[in-house]
Structure formats: structure tokens, C-alpha cells
Motif scaffolding. Structure first.
Motif, short mmCIF file in Angstrom:
data_model
loop_
_atom_site.label_atom_id
_atom_site.label_comp_id
_atom_site.label_asym_id
_atom_site.label_seq_id
_atom_site.Cartn_x
_atom_site.Cartn_y
_atom_site.Cartn_z
N SER A 1 -2.77 31.64 -24.40
CA SER A 1 -2.09 32.38 -23.34
C SER A 1 -1.16 33.40 -23.98
O SER A 1 -0.91 33.37 -25.19
N LYS A 2 -0.62 34.30 -23.19
CA LYS A 2 0.26 35.35 -23.72
C LYS A 2 1.44 34.73 -24.47
O LYS A 2 1.97 33.70 -24.06
N PRO A 3 1.86 35.34 -25.57
CA PRO A 3 3.00 34.79 -26.31
C PRO A 3 4.27 34.79 -25.46
O PRO A 3 4.56 35.77 -24.76
N LEU A 4 5.02 33.69 -25.52
CA LEU A 4 6.28 33.61 -24.82
C LEU A 4 7.27 34.61 -25.41
O LEU A 4 7.10 35.10 -26.53
N LYS A 5 8.32 34.89 -24.67
CA LYS A 5 9.27 35.94 -25.07
C LYS A 5 9.95 35.65 -26.40
O LYS A 5 10.36 36.57 -27.12
N ASP A 6 10.11 34.36 -26.74
CA ASP A 6 10.81 34.04 -27.99
C ASP A 6 9.88 33.93 -29.19
O ASP A 6 10.34 33.63 -30.31
N MET A 7 8.59 34.18 -29.00
CA MET A 7 7.68 34.20 -30.14
C MET A 7 7.94 35.47 -30.96
O MET A 7 8.39 36.48 -30.42
N TYR B 1 6.62 25.97 -33.88
CA TYR B 1 7.32 27.21 -33.50
C TYR B 1 8.25 27.69 -34.62
O TYR B 1 8.22 28.87 -35.01
N THR C 1 6.50 26.13 -23.34
CA THR C 1 7.85 26.34 -22.81
C THR C 1 8.82 25.26 -23.25
O THR C 1 9.91 25.54 -23.76
N HIS C 2 8.45 24.01 -23.07
CA HIS C 2 9.31 22.88 -23.42
C HIS C 2 8.85 22.30 -24.75
O HIS C 2 7.93 21.47 -24.80
N ARG C 3 9.47 22.74 -25.84
CA ARG C 3 9.03 22.33 -27.17
C ARG C 3 9.72 21.04 -27.60
O ARG C 3 10.94 20.97 -27.62
N ASN D 1 3.30 27.81 -28.75
CA ASN D 1 3.46 28.68 -27.59
C ASN D 1 3.56 27.88 -26.29
O ASN D 1 2.76 28.05 -25.37
#
Length: 386
Positions: free
Chosen positions: A44-50, A23, A13-15, A11
């Protein structure tokens, strides 16, 4: 089966590297674990692409984040155990399992570079990697890793048996259409012909030798327009690399882009003459796979897992020899016609063995197997006590 997952690594941003592995395995697990009850723990809250929540796939956010795996996640798991909400298995998508865990544990270890090349790590990071990975291994019922080379290292350093470690290879992404590729390269101001490296800039990646090898090739009249494009965030202990680039006789033909997005990365691979990964040690190497998928020949170190990754589709070089790295770069640039086509075809055929779905399926089989085994042992023990 009731499964808990520590998906902290996924989770972000920059994987890169381990984040990408965590991921993509998580995404595939969501598709495959339709009959399981899965709770995913995040800081933290799951990112939109999770993967989206559904019945049987729920997120739980735990705060505060300070030393999250050391006390906050363990506290939550013990509260859950005390209230009778047990897990059959708890899976950590990274080196660091919860410090204390009342449930059977499976962890992921990408590689042991921090043990084999400790000089390439900051002292504070090294202490954390060594000590936190050690306790995670000690409590784990099973370990997932990403190559046979990493498995051999894990067995050696932690004195485990082969049946305690499973290799689940990473998968790869395919390249974008040419129309998008052209647009992306124009936006980056990248011009052909070029050799590309994508990855974190840090000493283990051997980029100083790569730059010096590029100088040997780039100063030849035949390659006077060749560029070296380096995409990736500036990591630790990168000062020597930056100094070498700034003082290179071909400095104007070396582009350091910084972090690149997935779209930019795949566009870079699609039009490159060759993709380079000559690190001194790699637990695996997703960049060469992505390069082969884009029809680009990877030039890789002949050490650790990289020969295992590229098979017949890559050019192997001695990562300690500037001359040999230069030889590999020159081959990738100059091969043309049927020779190049045969190499690309061999790479694409070989890489069919690597897919995120098959990796996740293997991981899920391990989780079910360990969970069932522990559950059966508990049932047998209860029977003996009656």
C-alpha cells in the motif's frame, strides 16, 4: 549496490514488536545507503512517516495484497529478472521472504516462540509461521536476528552455522519532557504510583501470573494505592487474562488501556515505579530498554533474551513463579534513594550498546557483504566458462 527491500512489516499504522523493528531499521538504512540504489516494495502507499523518496530510494506499490509475499511480490521480482533489472541482494524486513525469489536473499527473524511455545498460537497462525518461515530460511543466504538467544534458537532449529546468522540489536526511544508526560497521563486517567506493562495481550506474555503477583503486592497495607497499568492491543487467546482481571479482588486498581501511542507509552514509562515484561519467551525486549531510558527499573523474566537486554539495570524474576514476580515488583516499588539511583545509572550505561543506527549499519554491512560475495562468485563462474 542494487538492493530490493520487502518493507511490508514497516508500513503499518500501529507498530508493535517486529513492525517497530522493521520501521526503525528502514529509517536508518535510508540515511546510511546514500551510495546504493534501493527499491522498497510495499502492499500500500507509504505512510507519511516513512522515509521520503529521493534519487536512489524509491517505493514500488504492488497490488492486490492477497497472499502478497506468496505470489504478487515473487511475480514482480521474476519479471524484473527477465528484463535484466537484477538486484545484488533482496532484503525482507520480516520472517516472510517472497515465496520464489531469483535474487540472493537476506531475511529477519525476531524469535522462534512459535516453535518453542506452539500452544500459545492459533492453529492457523501457527501453520503459517512454521511453513512460511521454513521456506524463507531455506532460500536465504543470511539471517538477521535481534538477540544472541534468538540466534542460538535459529541455529538449533534450522541446523545452520554461526556465520549464517547476525545479531543486530534493536534500539530504543527516549522519554518525553515532564510537561508532556503529565498531560498525557492525565488524559489517560493514570494516577501514581503504578507498575506498567506495555505490549500485546497474549498468553506468551504471562499476564495472568503478572495480575496474580500484583494482587499479592497490592493487598499489603504499604501499597494500598498501587495500580497496575496495562497498555497494548488485545491479541490472540486473551480470554483467560480478561477473565482474571474482571474477577480480581483489586480489579478497580488494574487499568487495561488498549493500544497506546508512542507518546503515551513513553509517558507511562517515565512516571512508573517499574516496568514489567515477564513473558515466557522473548526474542528481545524493547520495552525494558525504553523503561531504562526513562529512568524506570524494568522487572523482567530471567529466561531467554531478557537478561541480555537489561544487564545490571533490571530485576530478574522466575516467570513461572507468582511469588517471585511479586518479589520483583516489590523491589522495584520500594527501592529508593541511592539504591534506586545506582540501578537506574547502571541501566542507562549498559543500554548505550543499543542504537538503531548501529543496528542498521550492521544490517547494511551484511547486505553489502552477501551481495559482493554472490557477485564475485558469478564473475568467477563466468571466467571459468570462457
Amino acid at each position: 549496490m542494487r538492493i530490493g527491500i520487502n518493507a511490508y512489516e514497516a508500513n503499518v499504522t500501529h507498530r508493535v514488536g517486529s513492525n517497530q523493528y522493521a520501521y526503525r531499521v528502514l529509517v536508518e538504512l535510508e540515511r546510511l545507503a546514500q551510495n546504493d540504489e534501493v527499491t522498497i516494495y510495499l502492499a500500500s502507499k507509504p505512510l507519511k512517516d516513512m522515509p521520503a523518496e529521493r534519487i536512489g530510494w524509491q517505493y514500488k506499490i504492488l497490488t492486490p495484497t492477497f497472499f502478497w509475499s506468496q505470489w504478487r511480490l515473487p511475480l514482480e521480482l521474476y519479471i524484473r529478472a527477465l528484463t535484466g533489472k537484477t538486484y545484488d541482494i533482496f532484503f525482507s524486513l520480516g520472517h516472510y521472504a517472497p515465496r520464489f525469489n531469483p535474487f540472493p536473499s537476506v531475511i529477519c527473524i525476531m524469535d522462534l516462540a512459535f516453535l518453542k511455545f506452539p500452544e500459545f498460537f492459533k492453529k492457523t497462525d501457527l501453520w503459517k509461521l512454521i511453513t512460511w518461515t521454513a521456506y524463507s530460511v531455506k532460500q536465504a543466504q543470511h539471517i538477521i536476528t535481534i538477540s544472541n538467544q534468538s540466534k542460538r534458537d535459529i541455529l538449533e532449529f534450522y541446523h545452520l552455522t554461526a556465520d549464517q546468522v547476525t545479531v543486530a540489536y534493536p534500539g530504543f526511544d527516549v522519554s518525553h519532557p515532564d510537561t508532556q508526560t503529565t498531560r498525557v497521563l492525565e488524559a489517560l486517567n493514570v494516577h501514581q504510583p503504578y507498575i506498567v506493562y506495555v505490549g500485546t495481550i497474549q498468553p506468551r506474555k504471562n499476564l495472568v501470573r503478572l495480575v496474580k503477583a500484583f494482587e499479592l503486592v497490592a493487598t499489603k497495607p504499604l501499597h494500598k494505592n498501587l495500580r497496575l497499568v496495562i497498555g497494548g492491543k488485545i491479541g490472540w487467546l486473551a480470554d483467560e487474562f480478561l477473565h482474571v482481571v474482571q474477577h480480581s479482588p483489586v480489579q478497580k486498581r488494574i487499568q487495561v488501556l488498549g493500544f497506546v501511542t508512542e507518546e503515551q507509552k513513553l509517558a507511562l514509562y517515565a512516571k512508573a515505579k517499574g516496568a514489567v515484561l515477564v513473558g515466557l519467551y522473548e526474542g528481545f525486549g524493547i520495552p525494558p530498554l525504553e523503561a531504562m531510558a526513562a529512568g524506570t527499573i524494568p522487572v523482567v523474566a530471567e529466561t531467554a533474551s531478557l537478561p541480555e537486554v537489561v544487564g545490571p539495570g533490571g530485576i530478574l524474576v522466575d516467570p513461572y513463579s507468582i511469588d517471585d514476580i511479586a518479589r520483583g515488583l516489590q523491589e522495584a516499588i520500594e527501592w529508593s534513594g541511592s539504591v534506586r539511583e545506582e540501578k537506574v545509572a547502571a541501566g542507562r550505561q549498559y543500554m548505550k550498546r543499543f542504537s538503531w543506527e548501529s543496528s542498521a549499519r550492521l544490517v547494511l554491512d551484511v547486505l553489502h557483504g552477501i551481495g559482493d560475495s554472490v557477485r564475485s562468485a558469478k564473475t568467477a563462474k563466468k571466467g571459468q566458462n570462457i
